[in-house]
Design a protein around this motif. Structure first.
Motif, short mmCIF file in Angstrom:
data_model
loop_
_atom_site.label_atom_id
_atom_site.label_comp_id
_atom_site.label_asym_id
_atom_site.label_seq_id
_atom_site.Cartn_x
_atom_site.Cartn_y
_atom_site.Cartn_z
N PHE A 179 0.85 -1.18 0.00
CA PHE A 179 0.00 0.00 0.00
C PHE A 179 0.89 1.24 0.00
O PHE A 179 1.65 1.46 0.94
CB PHE A 179 -0.90 0.02 1.24
CG PHE A 179 -1.91 -1.10 1.28
CD1 PHE A 179 -3.18 -0.94 0.75
CD2 PHE A 179 -1.58 -2.33 1.84
CE1 PHE A 179 -4.11 -1.96 0.78
CE2 PHE A 179 -2.49 -3.36 1.88
CZ PHE A 179 -3.76 -3.19 1.35
N GLY A 180 0.82 2.03 -1.06
CA GLY A 180 1.60 3.26 -1.15
C GLY A 180 0.98 4.38 -0.33
O GLY A 180 -0.10 4.24 0.26
N THR A 181 1.65 5.53 -0.34
CA THR A 181 1.18 6.69 0.42
C THR A 181 -0.22 7.13 0.02
O THR A 181 -0.98 7.65 0.83
CB THR A 181 2.16 7.87 0.23
OG1 THR A 181 3.48 7.42 0.51
CG2 THR A 181 1.82 9.02 1.15
N PHE A 182 -0.58 6.91 -1.23
CA PHE A 182 -1.91 7.28 -1.73
C PHE A 182 -3.01 6.60 -0.92
O PHE A 182 -4.12 7.12 -0.81
CB PHE A 182 -2.01 6.91 -3.21
CG PHE A 182 -3.32 7.26 -3.86
CD1 PHE A 182 -3.67 8.59 -4.04
CD2 PHE A 182 -4.20 6.28 -4.28
CE1 PHE A 182 -4.88 8.93 -4.65
CE2 PHE A 182 -5.40 6.61 -4.89
CZ PHE A 182 -5.74 7.93 -5.07
N PHE A 183 -2.71 5.43 -0.34
CA PHE A 183 -3.72 4.65 0.38
C PHE A 183 -3.60 4.82 1.89
O PHE A 183 -4.18 4.04 2.65
CB PHE A 183 -3.61 3.17 -0.01
CG PHE A 183 -3.82 2.94 -1.47
CD1 PHE A 183 -5.08 3.04 -2.03
CD2 PHE A 183 -2.76 2.65 -2.31
CE1 PHE A 183 -5.29 2.85 -3.39
CE2 PHE A 183 -2.95 2.45 -3.67
CZ PHE A 183 -4.22 2.56 -4.21
N LEU A 184 -2.88 5.84 2.33
CA LEU A 184 -2.72 6.11 3.75
C LEU A 184 -4.03 6.55 4.38
O LEU A 184 -4.74 7.41 3.83
CB LEU A 184 -1.66 7.20 3.95
CG LEU A 184 -1.45 7.72 5.37
CD1 LEU A 184 -0.84 6.64 6.26
CD2 LEU A 184 -0.55 8.96 5.35
N GLY A 239 -1.47 7.89 10.52
CA GLY A 239 -0.59 7.21 11.45
C GLY A 239 0.18 6.05 10.85
O GLY A 239 0.49 5.08 11.55
N GLY A 240 0.50 6.14 9.56
CA GLY A 240 1.28 5.09 8.92
C GLY A 240 0.49 3.86 8.54
O GLY A 240 1.08 2.86 8.09
N ALA A 241 -0.84 3.89 8.70
CA ALA A 241 -1.68 2.72 8.43
C ALA A 241 -2.47 2.91 7.13
O ALA A 241 -2.94 4.00 6.84
CB ALA A 241 -2.64 2.49 9.59
N ALA A 242 -2.61 1.83 6.40
CA ALA A 242 -3.41 1.86 5.18
C ALA A 242 -4.88 2.11 5.52
O ALA A 242 -5.37 1.68 6.57
CB ALA A 242 -3.26 0.55 4.41
N HIS A 243 -5.59 2.79 4.64
CA HIS A 243 -7.00 3.10 4.83
C HIS A 243 -7.81 1.80 4.85
O HIS A 243 -7.65 0.93 3.99
CB HIS A 243 -7.48 4.00 3.70
CG HIS A 243 -8.82 4.61 3.92
ND1 HIS A 243 -9.99 3.89 3.83
CD2 HIS A 243 -9.18 5.88 4.24
CE1 HIS A 243 -11.02 4.69 4.06
NE2 HIS A 243 -10.55 5.89 4.33
N GLY A 244 -8.71 1.69 5.83
CA GLY A 244 -9.49 0.46 5.98
C GLY A 244 -10.34 0.13 4.77
O GLY A 244 -10.51 -1.04 4.41
N GLY A 245 -10.88 1.15 4.11
CA GLY A 245 -11.69 0.90 2.93
C GLY A 245 -10.89 0.30 1.79
O GLY A 245 -11.40 -0.56 1.05
N THR A 246 -9.64 0.72 1.67
CA THR A 246 -8.78 0.14 0.63
C THR A 246 -8.47 -1.31 0.94
O THR A 246 -8.42 -2.15 0.04
CB THR A 246 -7.47 0.95 0.52
OG1 THR A 246 -7.78 2.29 0.18
CG2 THR A 246 -6.56 0.35 -0.52
#
Length: 200
Positions: free
Chosen positions: A105-110, A113-120
């Motif tokens: 997961f790249g920065t686009f999906f942040l 707090g350094g965590a990927a977006h739950g929806g993604t």
């Protein structure tokens, strides 16, 4: 029902050079997405950027084609079929009863707090478990139900293992499960129901 998936349902008449070029363009787009979301550009830079993007929109708009003839999301030789809204998932195991692969997961999906977006994360499960459900019998399926449980944050910028397996099958219903792992840490679990489309 939700999104649909099938290995033979998504196809395109694009030639090898067009597929390669589309993959290159997608890599550039993903790099741009990450760079944009990681930056705090000045108003001047953003206005120049908007003008450039509007120019490309004007170039692409007259090239619109019917859904079956489009490239995005229909190229089986590219990760996630060349879908621009998904992080690339590299599947190294695709069998009738399981799939396994790696996703970053790249920065686009942040989320934050350094965590990927739950929806993604849920969307990636939908894609990968859909591959699992449709691979058996090479049938077109649609998502009827998808439940995601988050156990730990999914960090961005590092390879994450994803796996899915067939839980059970009842007629046209295919129940599948999946997991996301960051090293030895279980980050998320999912269970889903996919329904095989009727012929015609």
């Amino acid at each position: 029902m939700g999104s649909d998936s099938a290995e033979n349902h998504f196809d395109s008449s694009a030639g090898p050079e067009q597929v390669r070029a589309f993959g290159t363009a997608l890599e550039a787009l993903r790099g741009f997405h990450d760079a944009l979301t990681a930056a705090a550009p000045s108003a001047d830079v953003l206005e120049r950027l908007a003008a450039d993007l509007q120019g490309w929109t004007q170039t692409l708009t007259p090239l619109e084609v019917p859904e079956p003839d489009r490239l995005a999301g229909r190229l089986r030789n590219l990760p996630v079929r060349g879908h621009p809204a998904l992080p690339p998932v590299l599947l190294d195991v695709v069998e009738d009863d399981k799939v396994e692969g790696t996703v970053t997961f790249g920065t686009f999906f942040l989320g934050r707090g350094g965590a990927a977006h739950g929806g993604t994360i849920a969307t990636v499960f939908d894609e990968v478990l859909g591959v699992m459900a449709s691979h058996r019998g090479h049938s077109a399926t649609r998502t009827a139900y998808l439940k995601t449980d988050f156990r730990s944050i999914v960090p961005i910028g590092e390879p994450i293992r994803i796996r899915g397996w067939m839980d059970r099958e009842e007629g046209r219903k295919r129940y599948v499960r999946g997991e996301l792992w960051a090293g030895d840490t279980l980050c998320a679990e999912a269970e889903a129901l996919f329904v095989v489309e009727r012929q015609g």
